[in-house]
Design a protein around this motif. Structure first.
Motif, PDB file in Angstrom:
ATOM      1  N   GLY A   1       0.810  -1.215   0.000  1.00 57.07           N
ATOM      2  CA  GLY A   1       0.000   0.000   0.000  1.00 57.07           C
ATOM      3  C   GLY A   1       0.840   1.261   0.000  1.00 57.07           C
ATOM      4  O   GLY A   1       0.478   2.270  -0.627  1.00 57.07           O
ATOM      5  N   THR A   2       1.958   1.206   0.674  1.00 64.54           N
ATOM      6  CA  THR A   2       2.857   2.364   0.734  1.00 64.54           C
ATOM      7  C   THR A   2       3.430   2.702  -0.632  1.00 64.54           C
ATOM      8  O   THR A   2       3.444   3.863  -1.053  1.00 64.54           O
TER       9      THR A   2
ATOM     10  N   LEU B   1       0.678   4.185  -2.953  1.00 57.82           N
ATOM     11  CA  LEU B   1       0.377   5.588  -2.680  1.00 57.82           C
ATOM     12  C   LEU B   1       1.534   6.507  -3.066  1.00 57.82           C
ATOM     13  O   LEU B   1       1.329   7.703  -3.291  1.00 57.82           O
TER      14      LEU B   1
ATOM     15  N   SER C   1      -0.091  10.008   3.606  1.00 59.12           N
ATOM     16  CA  SER C   1      -1.316   9.809   4.384  1.00 59.12           C
ATOM     17  C   SER C   1      -2.462  10.666   3.837  1.00 59.12           C
ATOM     18  O   SER C   1      -3.637  10.311   3.994  1.00 59.12           O
TER      19      SER C   1
ATOM     20  N   ALA D   1      -4.008   8.687   1.199  1.00 57.73           N
ATOM     21  CA  ALA D   1      -4.772   7.611   1.837  1.00 57.73           C
ATOM     22  C   ALA D   1      -6.112   8.133   2.333  1.00 57.73           C
ATOM     23  O   ALA D   1      -7.147   7.469   2.179  1.00 57.73           O
TER      24      ALA D   1
ATOM     25  N   LEU E   1      -8.463   8.527  -0.531  1.00 60.34           N
ATOM     26  CA  LEU E   1      -8.913   7.220  -0.975  1.00 60.34           C
ATOM     27  C   LEU E   1      -9.983   6.659  -0.033  1.00 60.34           C
ATOM     28  O   LEU E   1     -10.987   6.084  -0.476  1.00 60.34           O
ATOM     29  N   CYS E   2      -9.764   6.865   1.254  1.00 61.70           N
ATOM     30  CA  CYS E   2     -10.731   6.403   2.252  1.00 61.70           C
ATOM     31  C   CYS E   2     -12.075   7.112   2.092  1.00 61.70           C
ATOM     32  O   CYS E   2     -13.141   6.502   2.264  1.00 61.70           O
TER      33      CYS E   2
ATOM     34  N   ASN F   1      -7.494  -2.178   2.811  1.00 61.96           N
ATOM     35  CA  ASN F   1      -8.254  -1.049   3.346  1.00 61.96           C
ATOM     36  C   ASN F   1      -7.976  -0.809   4.825  1.00 61.96           C
ATOM     37  O   ASN F   1      -8.050   0.325   5.296  1.00 61.96           O
TER      38      ASN F   1
ATOM     39  N   TYR G   1      -5.119   1.521   4.629  1.00 60.98           N
ATOM     40  CA  TYR G   1      -5.513   2.863   4.199  1.00 60.98           C
ATOM     41  C   TYR G   1      -6.282   3.589   5.292  1.00 60.98           C
ATOM     42  O   TYR G   1      -6.072   4.781   5.521  1.00 60.98           O
TER      43      TYR G   1
ATOM     44  N   GLY H   1      -4.793   6.883   6.811  1.00 62.97           N
ATOM     45  CA  GLY H   1      -5.578   8.080   6.554  1.00 62.97           C
ATOM     46  C   GLY H   1      -6.352   8.594   7.752  1.00 62.97           C
ATOM     47  O   GLY H   1      -7.066   9.601   7.639  1.00 62.97           O
TER      48      GLY H   1
END
Length: 204
Positions: free
Chosen positions: A22-23, A26, A98, A101, A104-105, A161, A164, A168
């Protein structure tokens, strides 16, 4: 007790693997490149025998009832691992991701329940295909293709998720409810192919 602890720790390790994926996703400006590189997380997981919920739930139908609490333990371990990964990133110079993120959230938490469930089912199918395909062929290409497809298509992966949401700062009661829906969808998708194979394959 030792077995459960090992299961949990291997699940936490898998959560960290997803956090790494995920890092890098992003961190990339190019979404396609980011999706492909995210797959490194799953590659680390399957080649090191770590426990990822979406990689394990597809084998539910062939296991004994005690596999259910094991899956729950894996889910919790994944949650811890993704949270630890997010906290680690937030204490580094790349913590600026972040913000991406959080955006995205917001998209995910603005979706409706039916959409989330269906997108999660699709992801579950791909995750089973990735893990089982690698088990049978030992070809890592299938991991990269399946993961890239679910990301680029916008399908929902409950463990990704978790990362994230942690990165986030998006945790809430609504988030937990949506995560439960995503987990259900991933679970349905994960057992769908084995179920069809079990019922239809015998007739061939």
């Amino acid at each position: 007790m030792k077995k459960y602890l090992e299961t949990f720790l291997l699940a936490a390790g898998a959560g960290i693997g997803i956090a790494i994926g995920g890092t890098v996703f992003l961190s990339m400006e190019n979404r396609i490149v980011g999706a492909v590189l995210f797959s490194v997380g799953l590659y680390l997981i399957v080649t090191n025998g770590l426990n990822l919920y979406t990689g394990k739930v597809g084998y539910l139908l062939e296991q004994k009832p005690e596999y259910l609490p094991e899956l729950l333990l894996i889910w919790l371990g994944n949650l811890l691992g993704t949270w630890l990964g997010a906290e680690a990133v937030l204490h580094t110079r790349i913590r600026g991701i972040s913000e991406k993120a959080a955006d995205l959230c917001q998209v995910k938490l603005s979706d409706d329940v039916v959409s989330l469930l269906l997108l999660s089912v699709f992801c579950g199918i791909l995750m089973y295909g990735a893990v089982d395909g690698y088990k049978k062929t030992k070809n890592p290409v299938i991991l990269f293709v399946c993961v890239s497809v679910f990301i680029l298509a916008g399908f929902e992966h409950c463990i990704a998720n978790m990362f994230y949401f942690s990165l986030g700062g998006a945790w809430s009661f609504k988030t937990l409810g949506y995560l439960a829906i995503m987990t259900l969808g991933n679970s349905i998708g994960g057992v769908l192919l084995p179920l069809l194979h079990g019922n239809l394959g015998k007739k061939d």
